[in-house]
Design a protein around this motif. Structure first.
Motif, short mmCIF file in Angstrom:
data_model
loop_
_atom_site.label_atom_id
_atom_site.label_comp_id
_atom_site.label_asym_id
_atom_site.label_seq_id
_atom_site.Cartn_x
_atom_site.Cartn_y
_atom_site.Cartn_z
N MET A 43 -3.88 2.38 3.88
CA MET A 43 -4.45 1.26 3.13
C MET A 43 -5.47 1.75 2.10
N ALA A 44 -6.29 2.74 2.48
CA ALA A 44 -7.29 3.27 1.55
C ALA A 44 -6.62 3.92 0.35
N LEU A 45 -5.60 4.77 0.58
CA LEU A 45 -4.90 5.42 -0.53
C LEU A 45 -4.14 4.41 -1.37
N GLY A 46 -3.54 3.43 -0.70
CA GLY A 46 -2.78 2.42 -1.44
C GLY A 46 -3.65 1.59 -2.35
N VAL A 47 -4.79 1.13 -1.85
CA VAL A 47 -5.70 0.32 -2.67
C VAL A 47 -6.32 1.19 -3.77
N ALA A 48 -6.71 2.42 -3.43
CA ALA A 48 -7.29 3.32 -4.44
C ALA A 48 -6.28 3.59 -5.55
N GLY A 49 -5.00 3.70 -5.17
CA GLY A 49 -3.97 3.95 -6.17
C GLY A 49 -3.82 2.84 -7.19
N LEU A 50 -4.26 1.63 -6.83
CA LEU A 50 -4.21 0.52 -7.79
C LEU A 50 -5.26 0.68 -8.88
N PHE A 51 -6.35 1.41 -8.58
CA PHE A 51 -7.45 1.56 -9.53
C PHE A 51 -7.46 2.92 -10.22
N PRO B 64 -5.42 6.23 -11.89
CA PRO B 64 -4.14 6.69 -12.42
C PRO B 64 -3.60 7.90 -11.67
N SER B 65 -4.50 8.69 -11.09
CA SER B 65 -4.11 9.84 -10.28
C SER B 65 -5.26 10.15 -9.33
N ILE B 66 -4.95 10.92 -8.29
CA ILE B 66 -5.95 11.29 -7.29
C ILE B 66 -5.95 12.80 -7.17
N HIS B 67 -7.15 13.38 -7.21
CA HIS B 67 -7.24 14.83 -7.08
C HIS B 67 -7.05 15.23 -5.63
N ALA C 195 0.84 -1.21 0.00
CA ALA C 195 0.00 0.00 0.00
C ALA C 195 0.87 1.25 0.00
N SER C 196 1.96 1.22 0.78
CA SER C 196 2.86 2.37 0.84
C SER C 196 3.55 2.58 -0.50
N LEU C 197 3.95 1.51 -1.15
CA LEU C 197 4.59 1.62 -2.47
C LEU C 197 3.61 2.18 -3.49
N SER D 242 3.83 5.94 -5.83
CA SER D 242 3.71 6.04 -7.29
C SER D 242 2.44 6.76 -7.73
N THR D 243 1.66 7.24 -6.78
CA THR D 243 0.40 7.93 -7.11
C THR D 243 0.66 9.40 -7.41
N ARG D 244 0.07 9.88 -8.46
CA ARG D 244 0.19 11.30 -8.84
C ARG D 244 -1.02 12.08 -8.36
N PHE D 245 -0.78 13.23 -7.74
CA PHE D 245 -1.86 14.07 -7.23
C PHE D 245 -2.05 15.27 -8.16
N GLU D 246 -3.30 15.65 -8.39
CA GLU D 246 -3.63 16.76 -9.30
C GLU D 246 -4.37 17.84 -8.54
N ALA D 247 -4.30 19.09 -9.07
CA ALA D 247 -4.96 20.23 -8.42
C ALA D 247 -5.91 20.96 -9.36
#
Length: 842
Positions: free
Chosen positions: A321-329, A331-334, A46-48, A52-57
């Motif tokens: 864990m929530a961010l890690g699992v969401a990052g698998l689905f 491509p980026s998170i706002h 989950a941490s890994l 690798s998750t990209r955040f957008e603004a």
């Protein structure tokens, strides 16, 4: 009596949940090290994933942009470069602005990012001195093709410039200019236009190339009062390269340091960096401050250090864990979606509060540690399990939404709730066992009741007053809710103190042609046909301006005349000229004033052809404009890509006097294929998208919650107790928003979903505990459950409602809506709900 089907379903669900909770109790008390190592093992991937998750603004990335006004709006930003530009505002005395602009532009050109120029283009005047030759070449073409660029109202003035007296005066002016400015650029311009006929053409071209209300007589992008100068720069890389954007902003700050005039900046790159920075700072401050409040409330209530210390670890585990699992689905998170993970601070703490409160209450009654823990996990845990699932499912139901804001919010918070619940079940029991063995408490003092016992007694005793009062409050709030307005201005959701926001406000206040703008586009493969269709749109815009509905409009049709207009101008010129040969008069005047004719031959040849000229091809005029320093006129109104030509028409209006509905209807009659966009239209589209997604998410989530409640309770009273506080809380929330003048917007509308998910827990816990108690134990169970509910509400307000005090408009509105909603829901759960609960017989 419950229906046999629901009775059987309730029994089946209860047995399954009970067995699962008993298994959790056994494994966490007997194999705590195994539980710990498995949890840590799951935390690593989950941490890994987070790394690798990209955040957008970019706020526009939150909404569907595949069609409608929003797609056209974003397309035009890309076509015209608006999404790539950085706009600088230089404020000061007129005599200081130009030299400071020259110096600042030089410093910007020297800015590099990764050893490459940071800007591909910097503009702050109508044309650059280095392009004098190209400018003279275009002027020579324009003044000998006046039918193409001249406004018809200027035809008579153009002809007067070619009378003998006017020719002599113009040549005298040219001699003076050549004597004072001996540069090659002035010589070329004088040869191309010795009579300064450009004075009749240039103002129209300059006005058409500008979106701002600038001084038409200045060669710079200068305000009419001479106090503000605009500089437009195009960064070398797009805004989605955040690493480049951060370095670019650092370079800009260095370049404007020690300037003698005030320099502020706005644009996509600066906004992205500032928005990202402000949002991250607000989120971090919110999380840290709320965490201290949460831990303080917990410790002051229970006076136990180790359970208090465990709460941040449970929350960190749930969020990771929530961010890690969401990052698998994803491509980026706002970044705004990420802000909603602050909800997990309140929700995750709820489970620890309820579980520990039951354990503490049992220990204070003399129950052994393991038995107290078993009752907490298997009994209170049953209510927690149902509450968590009824909270998570409405959020997870939003994943189907095509609105990214809702979809990401639903996935992150839904997963966070479930992971926080299991983190509580897995980590808290082993810690309590360890604490009891290592630091056994000699005395468990009675917990504070916060006056809830008196609330229970009052509400039960005065049912005939409390029930009508609650219904009256709901009715008044419902009536007020009808006056709730929708805030569609996206700019109001940005950080209000950010430089980008304040600079944009200055531009709109002092330099905008009008407060609002509509853009119409005509598209096709054939330029001549597109221009013809554009002329009809221009005629429609002219009609609306004459009616006073729009302030101004801008189109390539206002610069490059249509064949019909060209014929009218040529007729007016022919009438004014009579039998005179203009080229002969000008040639004679040039010789009399000592000029050699050879440099002026192209000008004289053009005048000779003008007598018998016909309409010039529009594409020819556009080509000459595009090759000149005035190419911005074309760039702003005409774009060519792989899909063909896009002709843009801008309409400027002030407010309600412009009926967009009527205009769009007339536009459809003139050109059914034309498209239009405006901030108002974009806001309407986004509101409709949010409304549609929210409705489906609400129906799906509500159906799932109702099914879970039917499976948990075997009576309608239990379902009513779960739903009454939250539904009443939502109504009071919208009523309070209307009464306090707070509008609903794209962001705080999502709070409705969060309140429905969180608020149903409050009534559920009370109904679960009170419903299973004997008549003489109802008050005690209510106080215990109510204490946990009250603390849960306070931690939620501390964890998410604290966003109300941020500078970011979007987050602030979310925080206030949360405070209203949670506050109203807990009020109905603790004060009014006891009056509705059925009386038991001994």
């Amino acid at each position: 009596m419950a229906h046999p089907f629901f009775g059987g379903l309730t029994t089946l669900v209860h047995k399954g949940t009970q067995r699962h909770l008993e298994w959790l109790y056994r494994i966490t008390t007997r194999r705590p090290l195994l539980v710990f190592f498995v949890a840590v093992f799951l935390l690593l991937p989950a941490s890994l994933s987070i790394l690798s998750t990209r955040f957008e603004a970019d706020i526009f990335k939150l909404f569907p942009a595949e069609k409608g006004p929003l797609k056209l709006f974003l397309d035009t930003l890309e076509w015209t470069g608006g999404s790539r530009q950085a706009i600088f505002l230089l404020e000061g005395n007129r005599e200081d602005l130009v030299p400071e602009a020259d110096a600042f532009a030089a410093r910007l050109k020297a800015v590099t990012v990764d050893d490459k120029p940071a800007f591909s283009r910097i503009t702050y005047r109508v044309f650059d001195a280095a392009e004098a030759e190209a400018f003279a070449r275009f002027i020579g073409y324009a003044v000998t093709q006046p039918q193409l660029f001249l406004d018809r109202s200027q035809a008579e003035s153009f002809a007067k410039r070619l009378t003998p007296d006017a020719i002599e005066q113009s040549l005298l002016r040219t001699q003076t200019e050549l004597a004072s400015q001996m540069g090659m650029g002035m010589r070329d311009l004088a040869a191309a236009d010795p009579l300064s006929l450009r004075d009749l053409v240039l103002p129209r071209l300059k006005a058409a190339g500008q979106a701002l209300n600038l001084d038409p007589d200045s060669p710079y992008f200068l305000s009419r009062d001479g106090r503000v100068l605009i500089m437009i720069a195009e960064p070398a890389k797009p805004v989605n390269d955040m690493d480049f954007a951060r370095k670019l902003v650092a370079g800009i700050n260095e370049a404007r340091r020690d300037a003698r005039v005030a320099i502020s900046c706005t644009g996509a790159h600066l906004s992205a960096v500032i928005d990202e920075s402000v949002m991250k700072r607000n989120i971090i401050v919110c999380i840290i401050s709320s965490l201290f409040v949460v831990l303080g409330l917990f410790y002051l209530t229970y006076r136990r250090f180790l359970p208090t210390l465990l709460i941040p670890l449970i929350l960190l585990y749930g969020i990771t864990m929530a961010l890690g699992v969401a990052g698998l689905f994803l491509p980026s998170i706002h970044i705004i979606s990420f802000a909603f993970t602050a909800l997990i601070i309140g929700l995750g703490t709820d489970y620890s509060i309820h579980l520990y409160d039951r354990f503490y209450a049992e220990r204070s009654n003399g129950t052994s540690p393991l038995e107290a823990l078993r009752r907490a996990v298997t009994n209170t845990g049953h209510g927690l399990f149902t509450a968590a699932v009824t909270t998570a499912l409405p959020f997870l139901a939003l994943v189907i939404s095509d609105v990214r804001a809702l979809s990401e919010l639903g996935l992150l918070v839904g997963l966070g709730v479930l992971f926080s619940l299991y983190a509580t079940f897995l980590f808290l029991p082993p810690l309590l066992v360890y604490s009891e063995r290592r630091f056994p408490a000699t005395v468990y003092k009675p917990l504070p009741g916060f006056g809830l016992g008196r609330v229970w007694s009052f509400s039960r005793r005065h049912r005939k007053v409390v029930i009508p009062l609650s219904l009256l409050l709901v009715a008044v709030s419902l009536a007020a809710s009808f006056f709730l307005t929708f805030e569609g201005e996206l700019k109001n959701l940005q950080p209000r103190s950010s430089e980008a926001f304040l600079t944009q406000e200055k531009l709109e206040k002092h330099l905008s042609l009008s407060p609002k703008q509509m853009l119409v586009t005509v598209e096709g493969k054939n330029l001549e046909q597109v221009m013809g269709r554009g002329s009809r749109i221009a005629a429609l815009a002219e009609r609306y301006q004459r009616k006073g509905q729009i302030v101004a409009w801008s189109s390539l049709d206002r610069v490059v005349n249509s064949p019909e207009t060209q014929r009218e101008i040529l007729a007016d010129l022919a009438k004014s000229a009579g039998s005179e040969r203009w080229e002969q008069q000008v040639a004679g005047a040039l010789e009399r004033n000592g000029f050699a004719l050879e440099p002026f031959q192209p000008f004289l040849t053009g005048l000779a052809r003008l007598k018998d000229a016909g309409p010039a091809p529009a594409d020819e005029g556009i080509e000459h404009l595009s090759e000149s320093p005035l190419r911005g006129v074309v760039d702003r109104h005409l774009v060519q890509d792989e899909n063909g030509w896009h002709l843009l028409v801008y309409l400027y209006y002030s407010g309600k006097e412009f009926s967009q509905k009527d205009f769009l209807r007339d536009l459809a009659v003139q050109d059914p294929a034309a498209r239009a966009t405006s901030i108002d239209m974009v806001s309407s589209q986004l509101a409709e998208s949010v409304k549609h997604s929210f409705l489906w998410g609400f129906l799906l989530g509500g159906t799932l919650v109702l099914c879970l409640l039917l499976a948990h309770f075997n009576s309608l009273s239990g379902i009513f107790a779960s739903l009454f506080p939250v539904l009443s809380g939502v109504v009071v929330m919208t009523g309070m928003m209307a009464i306090t003048g707070m509008g609903l917007n794209f962001m705080n509308a999502m709070v409705l979903v969060t309140i429905l998910g969180m608020g149903s827990d409050y009534g559920l816990h009370i109904a679960h505990r009170v419903g299973g108690a004997r008549i003489d134990g109802e008050k005690t169970e209510y106080v215990q459950a109510g204490r946990a509910v009250l603390l849960s509400a306070l931690t939620t307000i501390a964890g998410f409602g604290s966003l109300a005090f941020t500078d970011y408009g979007a987050m602030s509105s979310i925080g206030w809506a949360t405070n209203y909603g949670i506050g109203a829901t807990v009020l109905f759960a603790l004060v009014f709900l006891p009056a509705f609960l059925p009386r038991k017989t001994a």
